[in-house]
Design an enzyme around this catalytic site. Structure first.
Site, PDB file in Angstrom:
ATOM      1  N   HIS A 144      -6.918  -5.810  -1.919  1.00  0.00           N
ATOM      2  CA  HIS A 144      -5.767  -5.013  -1.480  1.00  0.00           C
ATOM      3  C   HIS A 144      -4.988  -5.727  -0.384  1.00  0.00           C
ATOM      4  O   HIS A 144      -3.789  -5.456  -0.189  1.00  0.00           O
ATOM      5  CB  HIS A 144      -6.243  -3.642  -0.994  1.00  0.00           C
ATOM      6  CG  HIS A 144      -5.124  -2.681  -0.720  1.00  0.00           C
ATOM      7  ND1 HIS A 144      -4.120  -2.427  -1.629  1.00  0.00           N
ATOM      8  CD2 HIS A 144      -4.822  -1.929   0.376  1.00  0.00           C
ATOM      9  CE1 HIS A 144      -3.268  -1.549  -1.117  1.00  0.00           C
ATOM     10  NE2 HIS A 144      -3.655  -1.238   0.095  1.00  0.00           N
ATOM     11  N   SER A 170       0.848  -1.200   0.000  1.00  0.00           N
ATOM     12  CA  SER A 170       0.000   0.000   0.000  1.00  0.00           C
ATOM     13  C   SER A 170       0.886   1.254   0.000  1.00  0.00           C
ATOM     14  O   SER A 170       1.863   1.325  -0.751  1.00  0.00           O
ATOM     15  CB  SER A 170      -0.956  -0.032   1.194  1.00  0.00           C
ATOM     16  OG  SER A 170      -1.996   0.915   1.045  1.00  0.00           O
ATOM     17  N   ASP A 187      -7.501  -4.731  -7.437  1.00  0.00           N
ATOM     18  CA  ASP A 187      -7.096  -3.856  -6.324  1.00  0.00           C
ATOM     19  C   ASP A 187      -7.226  -2.385  -6.732  1.00  0.00           C
ATOM     20  O   ASP A 187      -6.639  -1.944  -7.714  1.00  0.00           O
ATOM     21  CB  ASP A 187      -5.650  -4.182  -5.933  1.00  0.00           C
ATOM     22  CG  ASP A 187      -5.155  -3.372  -4.740  1.00  0.00           C
ATOM     23  OD1 ASP A 187      -5.941  -2.585  -4.171  1.00  0.00           O
ATOM     24  OD2 ASP A 187      -3.969  -3.520  -4.399  1.00  0.00           O
TER      25      ASP A 187
END
Length: 586
Positions: free
Chosen positions: A330, A134, A196
Site C-alpha cells: 500500500h 489511499s 494492495d
C-alpha cells in the site's frame, strides 16, 4: 493490446512524468494531515496545478454506518453538488461511501480557500490534476466530480485529471454508469499494486473487519509519516486479509454469474439473505504486476474480477507472505511506478472476449498479453471471467448498432403518426434494454436520441392520454401521471431534462393533457375550483411557457380543443385574469 508505448499515450496524458509527480505529491500530503490539501505547480503549456489530498487513519473517516457505509447522493441541495450521479431513465440515484463524502464536504468544500484556488486555476486555463493516495484518492475522486459538475464544459475548458494510488472503491454501479454516460470516466486513472489490500477493502462488510482494521490503520499511520519500515505487520493481518478476500470472492463470483448469464438459483437465494458490497470500479485501472510491468484495463466489470483474481494466493510460501505484502504494498507506489515508467513495459487489455485461456506463452501479440496475465497470476477461471466481461461490452455495442440502424425507421413511423395514429415504435424495446443496462453507458446522453425521444413523447403521449381517459382507466388504475404513465415517456422526458440541465419534472408538455382531464373533473363547482386553484394557475403558466417556447403547438388553443372547452368552464373572474386568456383570444 499495446506494449512498449508510454502510459501517458494510452491514457491521454501529456507525459509520464506527471504520474510520478502526482504520486510524489499524494504521498507528501500524508505528512501534513493538518492541511486539507496541498498545491504544487509544474511548468508547461498549459501550466499544471496539482491538488493533493491526505488520507486518514481514523476508522470514522472510512466507515459511517453498517454494513458497507454507503449513502445515496443527496439531490436536494440548491444547486445539488452531483446532479449527474444517477441513471437518467430509471432515475436511480448513485450511492457513495458516506464517510468519504462527509469528509470531502466538511474538510475540502468547507475549506476557506479551496474553491477560490480552483476558480483561479480555471480562470488562468491551467491543467488541473486532483490526486491522492489511499483515502486521499477517494477525496480526489469527489473533488474531480465536483469540478466537472461546477466548471467543466467540453467545448471550452481543459478537462481535469484524477490520479489515485491505492484508492478504495468509492461508488456503486450507478456511479460508474453515470460517469460513462457523461464521457467523464476517462479522466479518472487509478493505480493498483497487485496485492494492495486497500482497493479491495470495501468489498467486505464493516462488522466483519472492524476490530482488525483499527490495528491495520495504526500500522498505516506509522508508515505514512516516514519512509522507514514500520516494523512487523499487526497480528491481525492474516485474519484481516482472509476476511476481505473471502468477501471479494463472493462479490466477484456473483458478478461473474451475471456476466455469464447464469440462472443459478442457489446463487440468487444466497444473495437474498447475504449482503454483497455495492461498490464497483470505474475509470481506467493500471495494475502494477510487481516486476515492472503495467497492465491497463478500462472495462469496470473486468476490473472487479481482476481485483479479486490478481491477488489470489499461490504457493504455501505466498500464503504466509501475501497478508504482509498486502499491507506493505500500500505504500510501495512511488518506487514501483518510478521503475515501471522507466521500463515502459505496458500492456493494454482490449478485446477481452479474445483473451487466451491457456497460460502457455506462444508468439506474437498474444504472447505479450499472456505474459501480462501470467504476471498477474490469472487462472483459466479468471480469464473466463474477463472474457465474459468483454462479451457483455460487445453485446452492448451490437445492441447500440442495431438500434442506430433502426433510427430512420422510427423517424418514418413518427412522420406517419403526424397524420395517423399507427406506428410500431421501437422505443419500447430501447427502454427495456436501458432498464437492463444492455446498452452502452453513454446512450442516454447522445443528442440524436434525446431529440428523437422528445419528438416521440410530444407526438404520441397525448394520444395515449386520450385513450387512457376514454377507456375510463383512471377509475380503475388512478390518475394517468402517477399511476398509468408508461416508462417510455418517463425515460425520454428525463433524457431531455438532463441534457438541458432542467429541474426534474419540468418538461411535462407532453402529458399536461392528463392534468386537464383530472382538473376538469374537480372544477365543476365554485368550491371545487377553489380547492385546485393553485394547480390550475401552475398549469396555465406552464402552457403559456410551452406555447411561447414552441414546445406545444398553438393548435391546443383552438376553440374545439379539450383544453379550451375545459378552460371556458372556469369562473369568469379567473378567466379574465388568466395568463393564457390573450393566447386563447388570439
Amino acid at each position: 493490446m499495446a506494449s512498449g508505448r508510454r502510459v501517458a499515450d494510452i491514457v491521454g496524458m501529456r507525459e509520464d512524468q506527471l504520474i510520478n509527480k502526482a504520486c510524489s505529491c499524494a504521498m507528501k500530503a500524508h505528512k501534513s494531515p493538518e492541511n486539507p490539501y496541498i498545491i504544487e505547480k509544474t511548468l508547461g503549456s498549459p501550466e499544471t496545478i496539482l491538488f493533493s489530498f491526505p488520507g486518514s487513519w481514523s476508522v470514522s473517516d472510512w466507515f459511517a454506518q453498517k454494513p458497507f457505509g454507503e449513502t445515496k447522493i443527496n439531490r436536494s441541495g440548491h444547486p445539488p453538488k452531483f446532479p449527474s450521479l444517477r441513471s437518467i431513465g430509471k432515475d436511480e440515484v448513485a450511492t457513495v461511501n458516506e464517510a468519504f463524502l462527509r469528509r470531502f464536504e466538511d474538510k475540502i468544500l468547507g475549506s476557506s480557500d479551496f474553491q477560490d484556488k480552483v476558480q483561479s486555476a480555471v480562470t488562468e486555463r491551467n491543467q488541473i490534476v486532483f490526486t491522492g493516495h489511499s483515502l486521499g484518492g477517494s477525496t480526489a475522486i469527489l473533488a474531480t466530480l465536483w469540478f466537472l459538475e461546477k466548471f467543466f464544459k467540453s467545448d471550452s475548458k481543459i478537462p481535469p485529471l484524477c490520479l489515485t494510488f491505492g484508492c478504495p472503491l468509492t461508488g456503486n454501479r450507478i456511479f460508474s454508469h453515470a460517469l460513462g454516460r457523461e464521457n467523464w470516466a476517462s479522466y479518472f486513472i487509478h493505480f493498483v499494486m497487485r496485492y494492495d489490500i486497500v482497493p479491495r477493502l470495501l468489498l467486505a462488510p464493516i462488522p466483519s473487519i472492524e476490530q482488525e482494521f483499527k490495528s491495520i490503520l495504526q500500522f498505516f499511520a506509522a508508515k505514512s509519516t516516514t519512509n522507514e519500515p514500520a516494523g512487523g505487520v499487526p497480528e491481525a493481518a492474516s485474519d484481516f486479509h482472509m476476511i476481505v478476500m473471502r468477501n471479494a470472492a463472493s462479490v466477484a463470483t456473483h458478478a461473474a454469474c451475471k456476466l455469464m448469464g447464469s440462472a443459478n438459483m442457489l446463487m440468487e437465494t444466497v444473495t437474498s439473505f447475504i449482503a454483497l458490497s455495492p461498490y464497483k470500479p470505474f475509470g481506467t485501472y493500471i495494475f502494477c504486476t510487481g516486476n515492472g510491468k503495467l497492465v491497463v484495463l478500462r472495462n469496470p466489470d473486468a476490473v472487479l474480477q481482476l481485483l479479486f483474481y490478481s491477488s489470489q494466493l499461490g504457493s504455501e510460501r505466498e500464503v504466509a507472505e501475501i497478508p504482509c505484502l498486502s499491507l506493505h504494498q500500500h505504500f510501495g507506489y512511488e518506487n514501483e511506478l518510478q521503475e515501471s515508467l522507466e521500463m515502459q513495459d505496458v500492456v493494454e487489455l482490449k478485446q477481452l472476449e479474445t483473451l487466451p485461456l491457456s497460460a502457455e506463452v506462444t508468439g506474437g501479440d498474444s504472447a505479450t498479453i499472456n505474459s501480462a496475465l501470467n504476471d498477474l497470476g490469472l487462472s483459466t477461471r479468471a480469464r473466463l471471467c474477463l472474457r465474459a466481461a468483454g462479451e457483455l461490452e460487445k453485446r452492448k455495442q451490437v445492441n447500440k448498432r442495431d438500434i442506430d440502424a433502426r433510427e430512420k425507421d422510427i423517424h418514418n413511423a413518427m412522420n406517419e403518426l403526424e397524420t395517423s395514429y399507427r406506428a410500431n415504435c421501437e422505443l419500447r424495446k430501447i427502454i427495456d434494454m436501458l432498464k437492463r443496462y444492455e446498452l452502452p453507458d453513454d446512450f442516454e446522453g447522445q443528442r440524436a436520441w434525446v431529440e428523437l425521444g422528445t419528438r416521440y413523447r410530444r407526438l404520441v403521449e397525448p394520444l395515449d392520454i386520450a385513450n387512457y381517459y376514454r377507456q375510463l382507466k383512471n377509475e380503475d388504475t388512478g390518475p394517468y401521471v402517477t399511476k398509468g404513465r408508461p416508462n417510455r415517456y418517463r425515460f425520454t422526458q428525463r433524457w431531455l431534462e438532463h441534457a438541458e440541465k432542467m429541474p426534474a419534472e419540468s418538461s411535462g408538455e407532453s402529458h399536461f393533457w392528463a392534468e386537464v382531464e383530472e382538473l376538469s373533473a374537480r372544477t365543476g363547482s365554485r368550491e371545487g375550483f377553489e380547492e385546485v386553484k393553485e394547480m390550475v394557475l401552475k398549469l396555465e403558466r406552464n402552457i403559456q411557457k410551452w406555447v411561447n417556447g414552441g414546445e406545444v403547438g398553438k393548435d391546443v388553443l383552438l376553440e374545439e380543443s379539450t383544453l379550451v372547452k375545459w378552460w371556458k368552464t372556469l369562473p369568469q373572474q379567473h378567466r379574465l385574469e388568466s395568463c393564457i386568456s390573450g393566447l386563447i383570444k388570439n
